[in-house]
Scaffold this motif. Sequence first.
Motif, short mmCIF file in Angstrom:
data_model
loop_
_atom_site.label_atom_id
_atom_site.label_comp_id
_atom_site.label_asym_id
_atom_site.label_seq_id
_atom_site.Cartn_x
_atom_site.Cartn_y
_atom_site.Cartn_z
N GLU A 94 0.81 -1.22 0.00
CA GLU A 94 0.00 0.00 0.00
C GLU A 94 0.84 1.27 0.00
OE1 GLU A 94 -3.42 2.24 2.75
OE2 GLU A 94 -2.73 0.21 3.27
N HIS A 95 2.00 1.25 0.69
CA HIS A 95 2.70 2.51 0.96
C HIS A 95 4.05 2.66 0.25
CE1 HIS A 95 -0.21 3.68 3.97
NE2 HIS A 95 -0.10 2.48 4.53
N ALA A 96 4.58 1.62 -0.39
CA ALA A 96 5.92 1.72 -0.98
C ALA A 96 6.00 2.86 -2.00
CB ALA A 96 6.32 0.40 -1.61
N SER A 97 5.02 2.99 -2.85
CA SER A 97 5.05 4.04 -3.86
C SER A 97 5.18 5.42 -3.24
CB SER A 97 3.79 3.99 -4.73
OG SER A 97 3.74 2.81 -5.49
N ALA A 98 4.42 5.65 -2.17
CA ALA A 98 4.48 6.96 -1.50
C ALA A 98 5.82 7.16 -0.82
CB ALA A 98 3.34 7.08 -0.49
N TYR A 99 6.33 6.11 -0.19
CA TYR A 99 7.62 6.22 0.49
C TYR A 99 8.74 6.59 -0.49
CZ TYR A 99 5.80 3.92 4.75
OH TYR A 99 5.12 3.60 5.89
N GLU A 435 15.10 -0.43 10.18
CA GLU A 435 14.22 -1.26 9.37
C GLU A 435 12.80 -0.72 9.50
OE1 GLU A 435 15.77 -5.69 9.48
OE2 GLU A 435 15.69 -4.88 11.51
N LEU A 436 11.93 -1.13 8.59
CA LEU A 436 10.50 -0.84 8.63
C LEU A 436 10.20 0.63 8.31
CD1 LEU A 436 9.57 -2.99 11.77
CD2 LEU A 436 9.54 -3.66 9.37
N SER A 437 8.94 0.91 8.03
CA SER A 437 8.43 2.24 7.71
C SER A 437 9.16 2.83 6.50
CB SER A 437 8.52 3.16 8.92
OG SER A 437 9.85 3.58 9.16
N GLU A 438 9.07 4.13 6.32
CA GLU A 438 9.77 4.79 5.23
C GLU A 438 11.28 4.74 5.43
OE1 GLU A 438 9.98 9.19 3.04
OE2 GLU A 438 8.38 8.73 4.47
N ALA A 439 11.72 4.87 6.68
CA ALA A 439 13.16 4.83 6.95
C ALA A 439 13.77 3.51 6.50
CB ALA A 439 13.41 5.04 8.45
N GLY A 440 13.05 2.41 6.72
CA GLY A 440 13.58 1.11 6.36
C GLY A 440 13.70 0.89 4.87
#
Length: 453
Positions: A94-99, A435-440
């Motif tokens: 769901e969020h990779a594109s936005a990150y 790791e994880l979230s946008e930082a990861g």
Amino acid sequence: MDAINPATGERIATYEPDSASDIEATLARADDAFADWRERPIREREELLAAAGDVLRENKRKYAELMTEEMGKPISQAVSEVEKCAWICDHYAEHASAYLQPDGHPAPPGANVETVYDPLGPVLAVMPWNFPFWQVFRFAAPYLTAGNVGLLKHASNVPGCATAIEEVFREAGYPEGVFQTLLIGSEAVDDVLADDRVRAATLTGSGPAGRAVAATAGENLKKTVLELGGSDPFVVLDDADLDEAAETGAWARNLNGGQSCIAAKRFVVHTDVYDAFIDRLVEEVESLTVGDPTDGATDVGPQASPDLMDDLHEQVQQSIDAGATVLTGGGPLDRDGAFYEPTVLAEVPEGCPADSEELFGPVAAVFEVENEAEAIEKANDTEFGLGASVWTEDRDRGRRVARQIDAGCTYVNQLVRSDPRVPFGGVGISGYGRELSEAGIKEFVNRKTLWVE
């Protein structure tokens, strides 16, 4: 590689390690796969990741039983682990594109300047046995979706889990070579990491293993992320809800048989509530059901191997010999399998293993402190810096104390956990990187400046 059931001591299966020619073929496939995979639209990569989440849900009982067989995780916790892996697939789908959207920067008239995020290439992941699915998906979900390809060197006691995870990606429809398992021993890691086709590495594991990977990567100028051990403080202040703190604390120490880097290991308790909290903690620990990990009612299963249990008991015995008091537990159970009693140690002397080392099993060390300042000092009296938990009815106080604890993540009135929505990692000898979230997802990308006039 023999997979041994730690609850029974029986051999489950034997796996043939990869030969030198197998390793070369794997690296060649990864290199070839990257050339095409990096050009795939990110939406296609997100859709494949969503499909991997579906495969996990459809087979969660099978994968959970495999974990329980190979490393002894209670079946209910193993099912939850597979479900959490599906959740991280959903999150990045769901969020990779936005990150990974390009970030714009101020520019002179007529120019457009932005940072774009390009994948690096094949990433080697050296992963541990304690969360044999979650640790892998924690790296694979973001890094593959960013356009990298993955090479998994899993712990040698969970080879079935390693091959099953490769199966997940294959059944989800990932192209050949985008995610591969290397069945190799630790002695082969240096050569793989030094190979020019491998561009980066991530490791979750012990300090010595982390230092070895970091050294080889440094010699070859390759990016690394390390998540190493922890000796997390669980701080109970004088205004804490003692019933909730004790119930959560007992679980935070004994979840997964206590075999977790972010387990609550050092209980730092204000003197005004020390006796009352200790009574509640011991009661909660003694209420845990230790037994057959295939039984849904079991809370604590075996340690992952007899050798690991022996190492834990040696640390406990050294702490007792130094003056620590056993409030409950204290040794291996008199039964087949690598079962260790959930244990609480009090009056723990400074410098003994329960004070200064990581105890990777169901053993809680309790420390009495006079005030808030002393609680913070004791929480920080460690080389580790992974997580910390603070318990108080005053949320502002909890925030203030949590900010003063040196750790990668601090939780107030909650046990420490990894969550796809927030960054996860440590400081000190607990490692570096997130790791994880946008930082990861941005750890293994080229943050490329693109200037167009």
